[in-house]
Design an enzyme around this catalytic site. Sequence first.
Site, PDB file in Angstrom:
ATOM      1  N   CYS A  39     -23.759  68.737 -49.560  1.00 37.89           N
ATOM      2  CA  CYS A  39     -24.647  67.624 -49.242  1.00 37.89           C
ATOM      3  C   CYS A  39     -25.264  67.875 -47.873  1.00 37.89           C
ATOM      4  CB  CYS A  39     -23.861  66.314 -49.225  1.00 37.89           C
ATOM      5  SG  CYS A  39     -24.890  64.883 -48.858  1.00 37.89           S
ATOM      6  N   LEU A  40     -26.559  67.687 -47.777  1.00 38.45           N
ATOM      7  CA  LEU A  40     -27.253  67.908 -46.504  1.00 38.45           C
ATOM      8  C   LEU A  40     -26.757  66.929 -45.433  1.00 38.45           C
ATOM      9  CD1 LEU A  40     -30.849  68.495 -47.902  1.00 38.45           C
ATOM     10  CD2 LEU A  40     -29.278  70.222 -46.989  1.00 38.45           C
TER      11      LEU A  40
ATOM     12  N   HIS B 179     -26.228  58.330 -53.367  1.00 34.25           N
ATOM     13  CA  HIS B 179     -26.778  58.089 -52.018  1.00 34.25           C
ATOM     14  C   HIS B 179     -27.510  56.743 -51.967  1.00 34.25           C
ATOM     15  CE1 HIS B 179     -26.042  61.699 -49.674  1.00 34.25           C
ATOM     16  NE2 HIS B 179     -26.559  62.502 -50.593  1.00 34.25           N
TER      17      HIS B 179
ATOM     18  N   GLY C 296     -31.919  68.626 -53.654  1.00 35.97           N
ATOM     19  CA  GLY C 296     -32.169  67.208 -53.902  1.00 35.97           C
ATOM     20  C   GLY C 296     -32.162  66.457 -52.586  1.00 35.97           C
TER      21      GLY C 296
ATOM     22  N   HIS D  69     -25.474  62.618 -57.934  1.00 37.52           N
ATOM     23  CA  HIS D  69     -25.243  62.736 -56.481  1.00 37.52           C
ATOM     24  C   HIS D  69     -26.307  61.946 -55.701  1.00 37.52           C
ATOM     25  CE1 HIS D  69     -24.323  65.451 -52.834  1.00 37.52           C
ATOM     26  NE2 HIS D  69     -25.479  64.899 -52.506  1.00 37.52           N
ATOM     27  N   GLU D  70     -27.562  62.067 -56.133  1.00 37.81           N
ATOM     28  CA  GLU D  70     -28.653  61.380 -55.411  1.00 37.81           C
ATOM     29  C   GLU D  70     -28.619  59.870 -55.647  1.00 37.81           C
ATOM     30  OE1 GLU D  70     -29.734  63.216 -53.333  1.00 37.81           O
ATOM     31  OE2 GLU D  70     -29.564  65.196 -54.210  1.00 37.81           O
TER      32      GLU D  70
HETATM   33  O1  GNR Z   1     -28.644  70.840 -51.716  1.00 39.22           O
HETATM   34  C1  GNR Z   1     -27.789  70.252 -52.369  1.00 39.22           C
HETATM   35  N1  GNR Z   1     -27.019  70.951 -53.245  1.00 39.22           N
HETATM   36  C2  GNR Z   1     -26.155  70.369 -54.170  1.00 39.22           C
HETATM   37  C3  GNR Z   1     -25.239  71.180 -54.826  1.00 39.22           C
HETATM   38  C4  GNR Z   1     -24.385  70.653 -55.763  1.00 39.22           C
HETATM   39  C5  GNR Z   1     -24.433  69.323 -56.068  1.00 39.22           C
HETATM   40  C6  GNR Z   1     -25.337  68.487 -55.418  1.00 39.22           C
HETATM   41  C7  GNR Z   1     -26.191  69.002 -54.478  1.00 39.22           C
HETATM   42  S1  GNR Z   1     -27.338  67.976 -53.681  1.00 39.22           S
HETATM   43  C8  GNR Z   1     -27.569  68.806 -52.163  1.00 39.22           C
HETATM   44  C9  GNR Z   1     -28.660  68.160 -51.337  1.00 39.22           C
HETATM   45  C10 GNR Z   1     -28.253  66.749 -50.974  1.00 39.22           C
HETATM   46  O2  GNR Z   1     -27.472  66.463 -50.110  1.00 39.22           O
HETATM   47  N2  GNR Z   1     -28.758  65.781 -51.690  1.00 39.22           N
HETATM   48  O3  GNR Z   1     -28.398  64.513 -51.455  1.00 39.22           O
HETATM   49 NI    NI Z   2     -26.389  64.615 -50.643  1.00 38.31          NI
END
Ligand code: GNR
Ligand code: NI
Length: 167
Positions: A91-92, A137, A45, A133-134
């Site tokens: 999270c990236l 952000h 994501g 999660h997104e």
């Molecule tokens: O790559 C991602 N893996 C993930 C794993 C578990 C819960 C949420 C995520 S999102 C993350 C990519 C990211 O940082 N998206 O904002």
């Molecule tokens: Ni993230």
Amino acid sequence: MIRDILVYPDQRLRTVAKPVEKVDDSIRILADDMLETMYDAPGIGLAATQINVHKRVLVIDLSEEQNDPLVFINPEYEVLDGEPEEMQEGCLSIPGYYEKITRVAHVRVKALDRNGEPFEKDLTGLMAVCLQHEVDHLDGKLFVDYLSSLKRGRIRKKLEKQLRQES
Ligand code: GNR
Ligand code: NI
């Protein structure tokens, strides 16, 4: 085009994104850049906030083959089932850290697609977690905000140190 991903504790990750007023070619190019950046990372994501664009756009692809891209513009969700679910999240923008986070297991999301058409989807499991999660952000929130300040502080210090060593 692959874009740079902001890393915690970069304050720009705290920006609250603005709704998209019109889904035009510039938004479609943004979504394509986000997908390319997400696939390259790789991640499942990405929110526009993470590439320093403060518009309410997010992309998700849970497929192994990177062939199931989903684009959500101006996403809003309601909780369908308040049952909490604990899942290991990464999270990236917080590279190298994985923590168990509790979120609701079942949401209904309403959004616009890349053509500006409204759609609605009920989500469960990893998809529901990723969507929450997104959207966090887009509201300037990160998963570390759900951790103790001690844990959050440790992660922040280590990432700050890494950043200093890189520069
Ligand atoms: O790559 C991602 N893996 C993930 C794993 C578990 C819960 C949420 C995520 S999102 C993350 C990519 C990211 O940082 N998206 O904002
Ligand atoms: Ni993230």
